[in-house]
Design a protein around this motif. Structure first.
Motif, PDB file in Angstrom:
ATOM      1  N   UNK A 251       0.796  -1.232   0.000  1.00 38.78           N
ATOM      2  CA  UNK A 251       0.000   0.000   0.000  1.00 38.78           C
ATOM      3  C   UNK A 251       0.820   1.269   0.000  1.00 38.78           C
ATOM      4  N   UNK A 252       2.141   1.176   0.268  1.00 35.55           N
ATOM      5  CA  UNK A 252       3.008   2.357   0.263  1.00 35.55           C
ATOM      6  C   UNK A 252       3.391   2.725  -1.167  1.00 35.55           C
ATOM      7  N   UNK A 253       3.783   3.976  -1.350  1.00 40.28           N
ATOM      8  CA  UNK A 253       4.342   4.429  -2.622  1.00 40.28           C
ATOM      9  C   UNK A 253       5.836   4.665  -2.419  1.00 40.28           C
ATOM     10  N   UNK A 254       6.640   4.061  -3.280  1.00 40.63           N
ATOM     11  CA  UNK A 254       8.094   4.190  -3.174  1.00 40.63           C
ATOM     12  C   UNK A 254       8.654   4.806  -4.450  1.00 40.63           C
ATOM     13  N   UNK A 255       9.907   5.260  -4.354  1.00 35.97           N
ATOM     14  CA  UNK A 255      10.608   5.784  -5.516  1.00 35.97           C
ATOM     15  C   UNK A 255      11.849   4.934  -5.744  1.00 35.97           C
ATOM     16  N   UNK A 256      12.038   4.495  -6.979  1.00 36.20           N
ATOM     17  CA  UNK A 256      13.170   3.647  -7.336  1.00 36.20           C
ATOM     18  C   UNK A 256      13.667   4.074  -8.713  1.00 36.20           C
ATOM     19  N   UNK A 257      14.921   4.508  -8.759  1.00 41.99           N
ATOM     20  CA  UNK A 257      15.528   4.978 -10.013  1.00 41.99           C
ATOM     21  C   UNK A 257      14.659   6.038 -10.692  1.00 41.99           C
ATOM     22  N   UNK A 258      14.251   7.023  -9.882  1.00 40.77           N
ATOM     23  CA  UNK A 258      13.491   8.188 -10.352  1.00 40.77           C
ATOM     24  C   UNK A 258      12.106   7.842 -10.896  1.00 40.77           C
ATOM     25  N   UNK A 259      11.585   6.687 -10.563  1.00 38.32           N
ATOM     26  CA  UNK A 259      10.225   6.327 -10.955  1.00 38.32           C
ATOM     27  C   UNK A 259       9.427   5.991  -9.693  1.00 38.32           C
ATOM     28  N   UNK A 260       8.125   6.262  -9.759  1.00 39.30           N
ATOM     29  CA  UNK A 260       7.250   6.035  -8.618  1.00 39.30           C
ATOM     30  C   UNK A 260       6.500   4.713  -8.793  1.00 39.30           C
ATOM     31  N   UNK A 261       6.372   3.960  -7.668  1.00 34.10           N
ATOM     32  CA  UNK A 261       5.710   2.668  -7.710  1.00 34.10           C
ATOM     33  C   UNK A 261       4.791   2.522  -6.500  1.00 34.10           C
ATOM     34  N   UNK A 262       3.665   1.847  -6.733  1.00 33.29           N
ATOM     35  CA  UNK A 262       2.792   1.431  -5.643  1.00 33.29           C
ATOM     36  C   UNK A 262       3.143  -0.006  -5.283  1.00 33.29           C
ATOM     37  N   UNK A 263       3.370  -0.265  -3.994  1.00 39.29           N
ATOM     38  CA  UNK A 263       3.660  -1.620  -3.551  1.00 39.29           C
ATOM     39  C   UNK A 263       2.337  -2.395  -3.490  1.00 39.29           C
ATOM     40  N   UNK A 264       2.130  -3.258  -4.475  1.00 34.82           N
ATOM     41  CA  UNK A 264       0.879  -4.021  -4.547  1.00 34.82           C
ATOM     42  C   UNK A 264       0.882  -5.184  -3.562  1.00 34.82           C
ATOM     43  N   UNK A 273       5.231  -4.493  -7.811  1.00 32.97           N
ATOM     44  CA  UNK A 273       5.135  -3.047  -7.904  1.00 32.97           C
ATOM     45  C   UNK A 273       4.288  -2.627  -9.094  1.00 32.97           C
ATOM     46  N   UNK A 274       3.458  -1.613  -8.873  1.00 36.15           N
ATOM     47  CA  UNK A 274       2.699  -1.007  -9.966  1.00 36.15           C
ATOM     48  C   UNK A 274       3.393   0.282 -10.365  1.00 36.15           C
ATOM     49  N   UNK A 275       3.913   0.328 -11.589  1.00 39.51           N
ATOM     50  CA  UNK A 275       4.565   1.529 -12.110  1.00 39.51           C
ATOM     51  C   UNK A 275       3.510   2.621 -12.249  1.00 39.51           C
ATOM     52  N   UNK A 276       3.675   3.737 -11.550  1.00 38.28           N
ATOM     53  CA  UNK A 276       2.673   4.801 -11.561  1.00 38.28           C
ATOM     54  C   UNK A 276       2.849   5.769 -12.719  1.00 38.28           C
ATOM     55  N   UNK A 277       3.613   5.342 -13.718  1.00 34.30           N
ATOM     56  CA  UNK A 277       3.710   6.078 -14.975  1.00 34.30           C
ATOM     57  C   UNK A 277       3.073   5.255 -16.101  1.00 34.30           C
ATOM     58  N   UNK A 278       3.471   3.986 -16.181  1.00 32.92           N
ATOM     59  CA  UNK A 278       2.911   3.102 -17.214  1.00 32.92           C
ATOM     60  C   UNK A 278       1.736   2.288 -16.709  1.00 32.92           C
ATOM     61  N   UNK A 279       1.572   2.188 -15.385  1.00 28.87           N
ATOM     62  CA  UNK A 279       0.527   1.411 -14.728  1.00 28.87           C
ATOM     63  C   UNK A 279       0.609  -0.073 -15.113  1.00 28.87           C
ATOM     64  N   UNK A 293      18.277   1.183  -2.793  1.00 30.91           N
ATOM     65  CA  UNK A 293      18.054   2.211  -3.812  1.00 30.91           C
ATOM     66  C   UNK A 293      16.624   2.753  -3.803  1.00 30.91           C
ATOM     67  N   UNK A 294      15.811   2.289  -2.861  1.00 35.65           N
ATOM     68  CA  UNK A 294      14.423   2.755  -2.789  1.00 35.65           C
ATOM     69  C   UNK A 294      14.258   3.766  -1.658  1.00 35.65           C
ATOM     70  N   UNK A 295      13.272   4.606  -1.800  1.00 38.58           N
ATOM     71  CA  UNK A 295      12.883   5.527  -0.728  1.00 38.58           C
ATOM     72  C   UNK A 295      11.364   5.533  -0.648  1.00 38.58           C
ATOM     73  N   UNK A 296      10.846   5.568   0.567  1.00 40.28           N
ATOM     74  CA  UNK A 296       9.401   5.569   0.757  1.00 40.28           C
ATOM     75  C   UNK A 296       8.878   6.997   0.625  1.00 40.28           C
ATOM     76  N   UNK A 297       8.035   7.199  -0.383  1.00 38.36           N
ATOM     77  CA  UNK A 297       7.479   8.533  -0.650  1.00 38.36           C
ATOM     78  C   UNK A 297       6.275   8.803   0.251  1.00 38.36           C
TER      79      UNK A 297
END
Length: 360
Positions: A251-264, A273-279, A293-297
């Protein structure tokens, strides 16, 4: 000239809700008085209960009970030290939910004599569980704490899901025929953010860590220290296994290599992970190199809620709870977002990110 019946009909206005009422209690209508004057005031932030890991007896304040009903009797006797009661109390029902970490009080009564009818109020008091050994079993088992397993998560507390996995494994271990008592920790303490488990043998601690690794991912740090010398002159050591779960969870949103992901979802080996750019959903192997390399947004609870009000080509219009509408560029909006869909809205570094909800 008014008659006596007309003179006796007085109407008041409640200063809080604005409703007209024939009676005020300390300046408030009966409903508002009840709302702002609960029958129960909690004295303790939480209740601490104990469970004997060897025989399963329940403990409260040094007294051990063979059944849950005996435990409830102990709590009822001590209720005045747990809560402060107000008004006229007719009945108090107590229920314990150890796995959910709560105790529920259902109180029947009324807080003021001018209130005409009795009513019920429910209160939930947090319960902290300590897995230990009762006095009867303590004399029959080794008091040695040769190994400690500390379970924590990086920069967050354990989720209820993670706690249930841990507690479920403890129950499974204790129920093993023949060797359950030998492999179980003699004491389990729920500390701030996690658990400390005390084992009488290093081998039992290692087996527990290995079994837990099949159910969740963590990084392990092992340390040891000398704690004395046994009767044969050999040095005795105490080993600590520190298990550190990732800083993100479902349920968290993280950032990895300058892209945002939802932890499914996340298990013992992979994170989905759900890529929040390409879905598009991706499966990533859980490795220290990836986690570093991840950070919790944003935590799941920090993501605002909104609703889709329009979708036009690659633009999605979303309205927040304050009825403010935002225009968001989405490359592949068609088929992903529909009008009246409920979504999460995340604002980060000048960017608006739409987060599909977990239950969609």
């Amino acid at each position: 000239m008014r008659d006596e019946g007309e003179m006796s009909e007085r109407v008041f206005v409640c200063p809080i809700c604005g409703r007209r009422t024939e009676r005020l209690i300390d300046g408030l209508c009966p409903d508002c008085y009840v709302k702002h004057h609960p029958m129960v005031e909690q004295k303790k932030a939480e209740l601490t209960l104990k469970i004997c890991k060897k025989c399963g007896r329940l403990g409260y304040k040094g007294s051990w009970s063979d059944t849950e009903e005996e435990l409830l009797d102990q709590i009822r006797k001590d209720l005045k030290h747990i809560v402060k009661l107000r008004g006229e109390i007719r009945d108090i029902d107590i229920k314990i939910y150890p796995r959910q970490g709560s105790m529920q009080l259902t109180v029947t009564g009324k807080v003021h004599p001018e209130i005409q009818q009795f009513y019920q109020e429910e209160y939930e008091i947090p319960v902290k569980m300590e897995y230990t050994i009762c006095d009867a079993c303590l004399g029959r088992v080794s008091k040695a704490k040769r190994a400690i397993v500390q379970v924590r998560a990086s920069n967050r507390e354990l989720t209820q899901r993670e706690k249930n996995i841990l507690l479920g494994l403890l129950e499974q271990t204790a129920s093993m025929k023949g060797k359950g008592a030998d492999l179980s920790p003699w004491q389990v303490k729920e500390e701030s953010g996690g658990f400390d488990l005390y084992f009488s043998t290093i081998s039992a601690a290692k087996e527990f860590v290995n079994n837990l690794s099949h159910k969740m991912y963590f990084d392990t740090l092992e340390t040891g220290k000398k704690v004395g010398v046994d009767s044969s002159g050999q040095e005795k050591f105490q080993v600590t296994f520190r298990l550190l779960l990732p800083g993100f969870t479902k349920g968290d949103v993280i950032k990895y290599r300058d892209r945002y992901y939802l932890v499914k979802d996340i298990d013992s080996k992979r994170v989905f992970l759900l890529d929040l750019d390409s879905y598009v959903v991706e499966s990533v192997v859980l490795l220290k190199s990836f986690i570093s390399q991840t950070s919790t947004v944003a935590r799941a609870s920090e993501i605002q809620r909104g609703i889709i009000v329009a979708v036009e080509n690659e633009k999605v219009y979303v309205m927040d709870k304050d009825y403010k509408v935002y225009e968001v560029d989405v490359k592949k909006s068609e088929g992903i977002f529909r009008i009246e869909d409920k979504v999460g809205i995340l604002f980060h570094e000048g960017k608006i990110i739409l987060v599909p909800l977990q239950d969609k």
